[in-house]
Each structure stands twice: as structure tokens, then as C-alpha cells.
Design a protein around this motif. Structure first.
Motif, short mmCIF file in Angstrom:
data_model
loop_
_atom_site.label_atom_id
_atom_site.label_comp_id
_atom_site.label_asym_id
_atom_site.label_seq_id
_atom_site.Cartn_x
_atom_site.Cartn_y
_atom_site.Cartn_z
N GLN A 49 0.86 -1.19 0.00
CA GLN A 49 0.00 0.00 0.00
C GLN A 49 0.88 1.23 0.00
O GLN A 49 2.06 1.16 0.34
N GLY A 50 0.31 2.34 -0.38
CA GLY A 50 1.05 3.59 -0.38
C GLY A 50 1.59 3.84 -1.78
O GLY A 50 2.63 3.31 -2.16
N LEU A 51 0.86 4.59 -2.54
CA LEU A 51 1.20 4.78 -3.95
C LEU A 51 2.05 6.04 -4.14
O LEU A 51 1.53 7.14 -4.07
N ALA A 52 3.33 5.86 -4.38
CA ALA A 52 4.14 7.01 -4.80
C ALA A 52 3.82 7.26 -6.27
O ALA A 52 3.67 6.31 -7.04
N PRO A 53 3.68 8.55 -6.68
CA PRO A 53 3.24 8.83 -8.06
C PRO A 53 4.11 8.16 -9.12
O PRO A 53 3.61 7.74 -10.15
N ALA A 54 5.39 8.00 -8.86
CA ALA A 54 6.28 7.46 -9.89
C ALA A 54 6.49 5.96 -9.75
O ALA A 54 7.38 5.40 -10.39
N SER A 55 5.68 5.29 -8.91
CA SER A 55 5.89 3.86 -8.70
C SER A 55 5.69 3.07 -9.99
O SER A 55 4.86 3.41 -10.83
N VAL A 56 6.45 2.01 -10.12
CA VAL A 56 6.28 1.06 -11.22
C VAL A 56 5.66 -0.19 -10.61
O VAL A 56 6.27 -0.86 -9.76
N PHE A 57 4.43 -0.51 -11.01
CA PHE A 57 3.71 -1.64 -10.42
C PHE A 57 3.81 -2.87 -11.31
O PHE A 57 3.20 -2.93 -12.36
N LEU A 58 4.59 -3.81 -10.85
CA LEU A 58 4.79 -5.06 -11.59
C LEU A 58 4.44 -6.25 -10.68
O LEU A 58 5.05 -7.31 -10.77
N ASP A 59 3.43 -6.03 -9.81
CA ASP A 59 3.13 -7.04 -8.80
C ASP A 59 1.83 -7.78 -9.02
O ASP A 59 1.64 -8.87 -8.50
N ALA A 60 0.87 -7.22 -9.76
CA ALA A 60 -0.49 -7.78 -9.78
C ALA A 60 -0.90 -8.33 -11.15
O ALA A 60 -2.06 -8.64 -11.36
N ASN A 61 0.06 -8.43 -12.08
CA ASN A 61 -0.23 -8.97 -13.42
C ASN A 61 -1.35 -8.22 -14.13
O ASN A 61 -2.16 -8.80 -14.85
N GLU A 62 -1.40 -6.90 -13.88
CA GLU A 62 -2.34 -6.05 -14.62
C GLU A 62 -1.73 -5.78 -16.01
O GLU A 62 -0.58 -6.13 -16.27
N ASN A 63 -2.53 -5.14 -16.85
CA ASN A 63 -2.00 -4.76 -18.17
C ASN A 63 -1.28 -3.42 -18.04
O ASN A 63 -1.92 -2.38 -17.86
N SER A 64 0.03 -3.43 -18.13
CA SER A 64 0.82 -2.22 -17.89
C SER A 64 0.65 -1.18 -19.00
O SER A 64 1.09 -0.03 -18.85
N LEU A 65 -0.02 -1.55 -20.10
CA LEU A 65 -0.23 -0.58 -21.20
C LEU A 65 -1.51 0.21 -21.01
O LEU A 65 -1.82 1.09 -21.79
N GLY A 66 -2.27 -0.11 -19.97
CA GLY A 66 -3.52 0.63 -19.74
C GLY A 66 -4.72 -0.08 -20.33
O GLY A 66 -4.64 -1.23 -20.74
N SER A 67 -5.86 0.65 -20.39
CA SER A 67 -7.10 0.05 -20.89
C SER A 67 -7.53 0.76 -22.18
O SER A 67 -7.07 1.87 -22.47
N PRO A 68 -8.40 0.13 -22.98
CA PRO A 68 -8.82 0.75 -24.24
C PRO A 68 -9.80 1.90 -24.06
O PRO A 68 -10.17 2.56 -25.03
N LEU A 69 -10.24 2.16 -22.84
CA LEU A 69 -11.24 3.21 -22.59
C LEU A 69 -10.56 4.55 -22.35
O LEU A 69 -9.35 4.62 -22.11
N ASP A 70 -11.36 5.62 -22.38
CA ASP A 70 -10.81 6.97 -22.17
C ASP A 70 -10.18 7.09 -20.78
O ASP A 70 -9.20 7.78 -20.59
N GLU A 71 -10.81 6.40 -19.82
CA GLU A 71 -10.24 6.41 -18.47
C GLU A 71 -9.47 5.11 -18.28
O GLU A 71 -9.88 4.06 -18.78
N ASP A 72 -8.37 5.17 -17.54
CA ASP A 72 -7.56 3.97 -17.35
C ASP A 72 -8.09 3.15 -16.18
O ASP A 72 -8.00 3.55 -15.03
N PHE A 73 -8.63 1.97 -16.52
CA PHE A 73 -9.15 1.06 -15.50
C PHE A 73 -8.25 -0.17 -15.33
O PHE A 73 -8.70 -1.21 -14.88
N SER A 74 -6.99 -0.05 -15.71
CA SER A 74 -6.14 -1.25 -15.74
C SER A 74 -5.64 -1.69 -14.37
O SER A 74 -5.17 -2.81 -14.22
#
Length: 354
Positions: A28-53
Motif C-alpha cells: 500500500q502507499g502509492l508514490a506517483p512514480a511507482s512502477v507496479f509489476l506485482d499484480a499482473n495487470e496490463n501495464s499498457l492501460g485500458s482501451p477506454l478513455d479512463e484507465d481502469f487497468s
């Protein structure tokens, strides 16, 4: 102690359960510049206008903090669920051993208590309300035994619209040995105060509320359980890791900032409830309009099936409750907007009572 008293009620396997730890539990604790490689999300973002990745906060902290301030509680006393139905389901899973324990309900009441119990293979015992819809304490104790784990009390009650008296609630809290779950989905429409103030004195009390009714956010599916932190921890332990999506959480938070608008709407609906009750009482096909503290009226008619069908034919949908206990020929009618209510009244006036 309260903790020992509550531990005794939890299913032993749930008490011993090591919960699933999501990636966002462990960090927990999100630094703005953090690189999140822990949850197997899509690091390229989502296809929608808002990023729900990215996965949402599993514990909806900002929303709980805002609610805690509003209710005079601590965030540790709040569980956020996918509607209050999720809290009902989890309470049954956590506290009721299938085929061994039982729950007690006071019919006629909200149908999900019995349905969720049936899903869990938990016996449902019924302590019916009296024909005037007042509760019968003796009936509760007649059906209760040492395996009675949950007592569900809906106040204001659905479909009857009345609040259970404080004296009855206190008697249940002091004498029922399991958890007393007071479902306050409609409390905002009532003149009665919430029983949230009882939480400090009664560790076995769970209060359910929701954003679906007075807050007008039924489509978002956001419900709350308020309880002793021990109970909240148990619910958090067995819920889905990310049980509320980021949009629901954020929009509920935004709604809290507009509480004045919500309060004005509640005032209008209360006034319309009174107007609708008067207009319905004057109709020949209406035998009784029951007093209501909710945003609906239970109405006894001369022929509920016929009137229900006739209203449907006019494009007006109400709820036919004639097959519920003590509700013969009753329709449950939600208080609509002034225009909705005008249309309903006109349609009923046009129905010739056969």
C-alpha cells in the motif's frame, strides 16, 4: 469480553482461515512514480478513455473514512459490499454452519435472508409478525435455540413499511444469543433514528445500510455493514479481494459531497408519500393503506391480482405481494416522482371496481 463472545459465534473453519492476500493487500502507499509489476495487470492501460487497468483499493479506504466521519464511527466499524446483499451472504457464510445452524426471520420481510440461507443450506426459522405487522417477541424465542446464529430484523420493514420499536430491538439485543442484524435500507425515509448509536453498547449488533434507496445509486451496488471491528474483520477475511469496483466507490464518494441534494429529495419523497397515501385511501378499490416509514406504501385492495394486471396494461409496474403472509390482496407501491404518482392515481381512478 466482546471478542470472546463473538469468536464463539464464528464458524471454526472461518476463524482459522488464512485469507487470500491480494497484491494490493501486500503493498500500500502509492508514490506517483511507482512502477507496479506485482499484480499482473496490463501495464499498457485500458482501451477506454479512463484507465481502469489497475485493481481498486480492496478496502475502499477513502469511502469508509468519509462514511465514518458522517456517522460518527471509525472506519474499522465499516464493511463496504456489493449492495447490502453481499453483507447478508457473508454473514451467513461466516457465522452459520450448513445443516447445523439456523437463522430467524420475521415474515413478511425482505426475501433475500431466506434465499441466501437456502443457498448455504442453513435452516430458516420464522417468527411471524402479528397481523398488524408488529413484532412478537414470544414468537422469536419460541423458534430460537442454541444453534440460532443470526436474527434478521428489517426496519423499516419491507414490504410493510413500519419500523420495529426500539423496545423490541433492545429486547432482542439483550436476549438473542447470536448476531442481531438490523437492515436499515430505508432508514433515511423514516422519522425514527438509526440504531447505529446502539453499536457501542451491543457488540452482537450488525446494521445494514445502502446507497441504493435514498441516495439513488441502486445501479452502482454499494452497501454497508456497520459492526464491531471483530465482525468487520471476519467479513473482510472472506469477501472477494476486490469486491467493489473503482467507479462505484468513487461515485459513492462524490454522492456524499452532495448530501444536501439527497436530503431535499428525501423531503420531497416523504411529502409525496403522504399525498399518495391520502389519494389512495379515497379510492373505492383500496381497503387500507398501511402507515409507512419507507419510500413505498403497502396497500390492501379489493383484488390485487386484477389491479396489478390492469396497471401493467397501462405501463405502470407495482409489486404484487398478495402471496406474502398477512398481505392478502396487497400491492407494494413505490413512491414515485410527483408525475409518476399523478399517473398512478389517474390510472387507479379509471379502473372500474368490478
Amino acid at each position: 469480553s466482546a471478542r470472546n463472545e463473538l469468536e464463539r459465534l464464528v464458524r471454526p473453519n472461518i476463524l482459522a482461515l488464512a485469507p487470500y492476500r491480494s497484491a494490493r493487500d501486500e503493498f500500500q502507499g502509492l508514490a506517483p512514480a511507482s512502477v507496479f509489476l506485482d499484480a499482473n495487470e496490463n501495464s499498457l492501460g485500458s482501451p477506454l478513455d479512463e484507465d481502469f487497468s489497475r485493481y481498486p483499493d480492496p478496502y475502499q479506504r477513502p469511502l469508509k473514512e468519509a462514511l465514518a466521519r458522517r456517522k460518527g464511527l471509525s472506519p474499522e466499524q465499516i464493511f463496504m459490499g456489493n449492495g447490502s446483499d453481499e453483507a447478508i451472504d457473508l454473514l451467513l457464510r461466516a457465522f452459520c454452519e450448513p445443516r447445523l445452524d439456523n437463522i430467524v426471520i420475521l415474515p413478511p420481510t425482505y426475501g433475500m435472508y431466506a434465499v441466501q440461507a437456502a443457498v448455504q443450506d442453513v435452516e430458516v426459522r420464522r417468527a411471524p409478525l402479528r397481523p398488524d405487522f408488529s413484532p412478537d417477541p414470544e414468537a422469536v424465542f419460541r423458534v430460537t435455540d442454541e444453534r440460532s446464529k443470526l436474527l434478521f430484523l428489517c426496519s423499516p420493514n419491507n414490504p410493510t413499511g413500519n419500523c420495529l420499536p426500539d423496545s423490541f430491538l433492545i429486547a432482542m439485543l439483550e436476549q438473542f444469543s447470536g448476531l442481531v442484524v438490523v437492515d436499515e435500507a430505508y432508514i433515511d425515509f423514516s422519522e425514527q433514528p438509526s440504531v447505529l448509536s446502539f453499536l457501542e453498547k451491543y457488540p452482537r449488533l450488525v446494521v445494514l445500510q445502502t446507497f441504493s434507496k435514498a441516495w439513488g445509486l441502486a445501479a452502482l451496488r454499494v452497501g454497508m455493514a456497520y459492526a464491531n471491528p471483530f465482525i468487520i474483520n471476519i467479513l473482510n477475511k472472506i469477501k472477494y479481494p476486490y469486491n467493489l469496483n473503482v467507479s462505484s466507490t468513487r461515485l459513492a464518494l462524490q454522492a456524499l459531497d452532495r448530501a444536501d441534494e439527497v436530503q431535499a429529495g428525501i423531503g420531497l419523497l416523504r411529502a409525496e408519500r403522504a399525498r399518495l397515501a391520502r389519494a389512495l385511501s379515497a379510492l373505492p378499490q383500496v381497503r387500507e393503506v398501511f402507515p409507512s416509514e419507507a419510500n413505498f406504501l403497502l396497500v390492501r385492495t379489493t383484488d390485487a391480482d386484477r389491479i396489478y394486471a390492469a396497471l401493467c396494461a397501462e405501463g405502470i409496474v407495482v409489486r404484487n405481494r398478495t402471496r406474502e403472509l398477512h398481505c392478502e390482496n396487497c400491492l407494494r407501491i413505490t413512491v414515485g416522482s410527483p408525475a409518476d404518482n399523478d399517473r398512478l392515481i389517474a390510472a387507479l381512478q379509471n379502473l372500474n371496481d368490478a
